[in-house]
Scaffold this motif. Structure first.
Motif, PDB file in Angstrom:
ATOM      1  N   PHE A  13     -19.658 -21.786   1.812  1.00 18.04           N
ATOM      2  CA  PHE A  13     -19.368 -21.689   0.433  1.00 18.04           C
ATOM      3  C   PHE A  13     -19.798 -22.629  -0.618  1.00 18.04           C
ATOM      4  N   GLU A  14     -20.339 -22.329  -1.762  1.00 15.40           N
ATOM      5  CA  GLU A  14     -20.829 -23.101  -2.609  1.00 15.40           C
ATOM      6  C   GLU A  14     -19.683 -23.107  -3.817  1.00 15.40           C
ATOM      7  N   VAL A  15     -19.405 -24.442  -4.207  1.00 14.63           N
ATOM      8  CA  VAL A  15     -18.272 -24.649  -5.233  1.00 14.63           C
ATOM      9  C   VAL A  15     -19.221 -24.323  -6.435  1.00 14.63           C
ATOM     10  N   LEU A  16     -18.654 -23.405  -7.470  1.00 10.69           N
ATOM     11  CA  LEU A  16     -19.272 -23.142  -8.682  1.00 10.69           C
ATOM     12  C   LEU A  16     -19.078 -23.909  -9.704  1.00 10.69           C
ATOM     13  N   SER A  17     -17.655 -24.486  -9.668  1.00 11.24           N
ATOM     14  CA  SER A  17     -16.865 -25.185 -10.640  1.00 11.24           C
ATOM     15  C   SER A  17     -15.455 -25.843 -10.109  1.00 11.24           C
ATOM     16  N   THR A  18     -15.068 -26.878 -10.815  1.00 16.13           N
ATOM     17  CA  THR A  18     -13.711 -27.267 -10.447  1.00 16.13           C
ATOM     18  C   THR A  18     -13.209 -27.803 -11.878  1.00 16.13           C
ATOM     19  N   SER A  19     -11.882 -27.346 -12.008  1.00 16.72           N
ATOM     20  CA  SER A  19     -11.005 -27.913 -12.985  1.00 16.72           C
ATOM     21  C   SER A  19      -9.653 -28.192 -12.559  1.00 16.72           C
ATOM     22  N   GLY A  20      -9.123 -28.990 -13.152  1.00 17.15           N
ATOM     23  CA  GLY A  20      -7.762 -29.317 -12.639  1.00 17.15           C
ATOM     24  C   GLY A  20      -7.022 -30.470 -13.773  1.00 17.15           C
ATOM     25  N   ASP A  21      -5.578 -30.629 -13.497  1.00 20.82           N
ATOM     26  CA  ASP A  21      -4.976 -31.404 -14.146  1.00 20.82           C
ATOM     27  C   ASP A  21      -4.370 -32.439 -13.131  1.00 20.82           C
ATOM     28  N   THR A  22      -5.121 -33.370 -13.085  1.00 21.13           N
ATOM     29  CA  THR A  22      -4.524 -34.467 -12.009  1.00 21.13           C
ATOM     30  C   THR A  22      -3.095 -35.088 -12.364  1.00 21.13           C
ATOM     31  N   HIS A  23      -2.476 -34.804 -13.438  1.00 20.09           N
ATOM     32  CA  HIS A  23      -0.985 -35.090 -13.819  1.00 20.09           C
ATOM     33  C   HIS A  23      -0.009 -34.029 -13.608  1.00 20.09           C
ATOM     34  N   LEU A  24      -0.446 -32.993 -12.740  1.00 17.22           N
ATOM     35  CA  LEU A  24       0.399 -31.910 -12.774  1.00 17.22           C
ATOM     36  C   LEU A  24       0.438 -31.300 -11.194  1.00 17.22           C
ATOM     37  N   GLY A  25       1.436 -30.913 -10.687  1.00 18.82           N
ATOM     38  CA  GLY A  25       1.911 -30.353  -9.585  1.00 18.82           C
ATOM     39  C   GLY A  25       3.238 -30.021  -9.071  1.00 18.82           C
ATOM     40  N   GLY A  26       3.349 -29.726  -7.800  1.00 20.91           N
ATOM     41  CA  GLY A  26       4.677 -29.141  -7.399  1.00 20.91           C
ATOM     42  C   GLY A  26       5.859 -30.099  -7.659  1.00 20.91           C
ATOM     43  N   ASP A  27       5.723 -31.305  -7.784  1.00 20.04           N
ATOM     44  CA  ASP A  27       6.640 -32.258  -8.049  1.00 20.04           C
ATOM     45  C   ASP A  27       7.257 -32.228  -9.478  1.00 20.04           C
ATOM     46  N   TYR A  38      -0.493 -28.522  -5.473  1.00 17.26           N
ATOM     47  CA  TYR A  38       0.530 -29.552  -4.686  1.00 17.26           C
ATOM     48  C   TYR A  38       0.614 -31.042  -5.539  1.00 17.26           C
ATOM     49  N   PRO A  39       1.475 -31.730  -5.294  1.00 18.97           N
ATOM     50  CA  PRO A  39       1.492 -32.849  -6.129  1.00 18.97           C
ATOM     51  C   PRO A  39       0.543 -34.093  -5.643  1.00 18.97           C
ATOM     52  N   PRO A  40      -0.303 -34.514  -6.690  1.00 16.51           N
ATOM     53  CA  PRO A  40      -0.019 -34.410  -8.087  1.00 16.51           C
ATOM     54  C   PRO A  40      -1.385 -33.415  -8.814  1.00 16.51           C
ATOM     55  N   THR A  41      -2.044 -32.762  -7.994  1.00 16.77           N
ATOM     56  CA  THR A  41      -3.017 -32.287  -8.794  1.00 16.77           C
ATOM     57  C   THR A  41      -2.770 -30.673  -8.697  1.00 16.77           C
ATOM     58  N   ALA A  42      -3.350 -30.030  -9.640  1.00 18.75           N
ATOM     59  CA  ALA A  42      -3.532 -28.682  -9.741  1.00 18.75           C
ATOM     60  C   ALA A  42      -4.927 -28.260 -10.042  1.00 18.75           C
ATOM     61  N   PRO A  43      -5.909 -28.480  -9.061  1.00 21.74           N
ATOM     62  CA  PRO A  43      -7.143 -28.052  -9.391  1.00 21.74           C
ATOM     63  C   PRO A  43      -7.635 -26.561  -8.907  1.00 21.74           C
ATOM     64  N   SER A  44      -8.552 -25.825  -9.586  1.00 20.86           N
ATOM     65  CA  SER A  44      -9.163 -24.519  -9.381  1.00 20.86           C
ATOM     66  C   SER A  44     -10.278 -24.643  -9.193  1.00 20.86           C
ATOM     67  N   ARG A  45     -10.745 -23.977  -8.182  1.00 26.49           N
ATOM     68  CA  ARG A  45     -12.290 -24.070  -7.775  1.00 26.49           C
ATOM     69  C   ARG A  45     -12.726 -22.710  -7.437  1.00 26.49           C
ATOM     70  N   PRO A  46     -13.733 -21.956  -8.656  1.00 24.72           N
ATOM     71  CA  PRO A  46     -14.394 -20.579  -8.041  1.00 24.72           C
ATOM     72  C   PRO A  46     -15.515 -20.930  -7.150  1.00 24.72           C
ATOM     73  N   ARG A  47     -15.658 -20.230  -6.320  1.00 28.53           N
ATOM     74  CA  ARG A  47     -16.908 -20.465  -5.397  1.00 28.53           C
ATOM     75  C   ARG A  47     -17.225 -19.043  -4.879  1.00 28.53           C
ATOM     76  N   SER A  48     -18.662 -19.232  -4.527  1.00 28.73           N
ATOM     77  CA  SER A  48     -19.306 -17.906  -3.870  1.00 28.73           C
ATOM     78  C   SER A  48     -19.891 -18.249  -2.522  1.00 28.73           C
ATOM     79  N   GLN A  49     -19.837 -17.069  -1.698  1.00 32.23           N
ATOM     80  CA  GLN A  49     -20.308 -17.294  -0.431  1.00 32.23           C
ATOM     81  C   GLN A  49     -21.958 -17.142  -0.382  1.00 32.23           C
ATOM     82  N   VAL A  50     -22.610 -18.069   0.191  1.00 24.50           N
ATOM     83  CA  VAL A  50     -24.042 -18.139   0.425  1.00 24.50           C
ATOM     84  C   VAL A  50     -24.329 -17.785   1.352  1.00 24.50           C
TER      85      VAL A  50
END
Length: 181
Positions: free
Chosen positions: A57-71, A40-52
């Motif tokens: 859920f525990e977030v294992l990592s976060t990565s994203g392009d804060t200049h990228l989204g649906g717009d 969604y605008p303006p971010t496109a993060p991905s967050r792998p997570r595992s159930q504890v």
């Protein structure tokens, strides 16, 4: 459907860093690994997570392009239609083109073609899903780079992901869904 509580995050578009909740399908095993894909605008993060624990859920990592989204998808489509209409991105024509493009984008989420009709500038055209996919593919590929990075940072292989939770209007685009899956 159940709900997964996601840990606090630094995404400025999620209210005050509070834990967020996203719908998930319950699995029979207590421990599952899923990936949260937000577009969604303006971010496109991905967050792998595992159930504890039960629904935690525990977030294992976060990565994203804060200049990228649906717009960004909308802007590529507007540019395509404006050039097709020889509107040369005339500022006066952009609101009408934007409205027609958004309607076409929604239509192409479920149909193979969408009609774009404008009075000013004068334009009638059919946009096929394959044309649409070709126009938006560079944006989709950029979002996938973030997914791959988040998986690498979490030391996960795609085959180790049990579930993908997709959030945001642009995740309804068939190309996005097929490339993320």
């Amino acid at each position: 459907m159940g709900w997964a509580a996601i840990e606090r995050n630094s995404d400025p578009h999620l209210s005050s860093g509070a834990p967020r909740r996203y719908p998930t399908r319950r699995r029979s095993s207590l421990r599952a690994t899923s990936r949260l894909f937000l577009l969604y605008p303006p971010t496109a993060p991905s967050r792998p997570r595992s159930q504890v624990g039960d629904g935690v859920f525990e977030v294992l990592s976060t990565s994203g392009d804060t200049h990228l989204g649906g717009d960004d998808i909308d802007e590529r489509l507007i540019r395509h239609v404006a050039l097709t209409a020889n509107a040369a991105l005339d500022p006066a024509a952009i609101p009408a083109i934007r409205k027609a493009v958004l309607r076409a984008k929604e239509t192409l989420s479920a149909a193979d073609t969408a009609e774009i009709a404008l009075d000013s500038p004068q334009l009638r055209m059919t946009l096929t899903r394959s044309q649409f996919d070709e126009i938006v593919a560079p944006i989709v590929e950029r979002t996938l780079k973030s997914c791959r990075q988040a998986l690498r940072d979490a030391n996960l292989q795609p085959t180790e992901v049990d579930e993908v939770v997709m959030v945001g209007g642009s995740t309804r685009i068939p190309l996005v869904r097929s490339r993320v899956q």
